[in-house]
Design an enzyme around this catalytic site. Structure first.
Site, PDB file in Angstrom:
ATOM      1  N   GLY A  33       0.822  -1.209   0.000  1.00  0.00           N
ATOM      2  CA  GLY A  33       0.000   0.000   0.000  1.00  0.00           C
ATOM      3  C   GLY A  33       0.850   1.249   0.000  1.00  0.00           C
ATOM      4  N   ASN A  34       0.227   2.374   0.270  1.00  0.00           N
ATOM      5  CA  ASN A  34       0.955   3.646   0.333  1.00  0.00           C
ATOM      6  C   ASN A  34       0.343   4.521   1.421  1.00  0.00           C
ATOM      7  OD1 ASN A  34      -1.141   5.486  -0.912  1.00  0.00           O
ATOM      8  ND2 ASN A  34      -0.901   3.980  -2.554  1.00  0.00           N
ATOM      9  N   ARG A  35       0.968   5.656   1.669  1.00  0.00           N
ATOM     10  CA  ARG A  35       0.586   6.489   2.811  1.00  0.00           C
ATOM     11  C   ARG A  35      -0.520   7.492   2.514  1.00  0.00           C
ATOM     12  NH1 ARG A  35       4.549   6.112   6.818  1.00  0.00           N
ATOM     13  NH2 ARG A  35       6.577   5.353   6.121  1.00  0.00           N
TER      14      ARG A  35
END
Ligand code: CTP
Ligand code: CA
Length: 236
Positions: A33-35
């Protein structure tokens, strides 16, 4: 006298806005995923509705709920987001791609939890490229020609860090040209900048070579500046 009420700048307009971050599963309990928090996209949806627009909101993973009043669709992976965005974009006046889309996904999904073992070597994750949702829509629009129903105004977001070779804005200008969208919102990222915070600082670049617009402040302030630029671009 009683004149007609002043028209809101986006009255009668439909905006499709994607927000949040995609997740690419490795196994039933793990993902890449990512932030992205989704907060800038939420602020954009609110600013667009305040300006009189109808909003089709395509939410990937966000750390808070979608705003009230939008037509909501949800997606988890980049490929799911692509399907939802393609649908929402049809008949919309504007598409704003503020979602953080995973560029790659694991080549294989393992449908039971990956275990560590002393008998087998540790796993290596092979990645494959996801579709570029924005670039493919720009290409589809060009292929449709004058009878098309895809947005005439497509807005990309670019999260950039500068490096030894190029500045944030140099990377932004190159990305605007490469993607073929009308506006690119360039935003400087780093571990403590932007992601998950309430402050933001962006530069809006225009494909028609209009002067770049700088906006900084809360994510609401930045959203208002982006929506003002969109309204200006729609007026032509
Ligand atoms: N985007 C997209 N589909 C992808 C990746 C990105 O639609 N598979 C969109 C993003 O939502 C954003 C814009 O493209 O609006 C730019 O994303 P960014 O990650 O900055 O650009 P990339 O072309 O992926 O380049 P980079 O290698 O710098 O990540
Ligand atoms: Ca990317």
């Amino acid at each position: 006298g009683e004149g007609a009420p002043a028209e809101l700048p986006l009255a009668g307009r439909i905006l499709a806005i994607s927000a949040g971050g995609t997740r690419e599963p490795l196994d039933p309990v793990r993902y890449l995923g990512n932030r992205s928090s989704g907060r800038q996209g939420i602020a954009l949806a609110k600013a667009a509705m305040a300006a009189g627009a109808r909003v089709r909101f395509i939410a990937a993973h966000m750390d808070q709920p979608a705003p009230e009043g939008v037509e909501l669709s949800t997606a988890s992976t980049a490929r799911q987001l692509q399907a939802a965005v393609n649908e929402a974009a049809r008949g919309a006046d504007v598409l704003i791609m503020s979602a953080a889309v995973a560029d790659f996904r694991p080549a294989e999904y393992v449908d039971s939890k990956i275990k560590k073992s002393d008998e087998h070597a540790d796993p290596v994750i092979t990645l494959v490229r996801n579709p570029d949702i924005l670039a493919l829509l720009v290409a589809d629009r060009a292929a449709q020609g004058l009878v098309g129903d895809l947005p005439g105004l497509i807005v990309g977001f670019a999260a950039e860090t500068g490096d030894a070779e190029n500045s944030v804005l140099e990377y932004g200008a190159a990305k605007l040209a490469r993607k073929g969208c009308e506006l690119l919102v360039v935003n400087e990222v780093g571990e403590n900048l932007t992601f998950g915070t309430d402050e933001n600082s962006v530069t809006i670049l225009f494909a028609n070579a209009a002067e770049p617009v700088h906006a900084a402040g809360s994510k609401d302030d930045v959203a208002a500046a982006i929506i003002a630029a969109v309204a200006g671009a729609l007026r032509g």
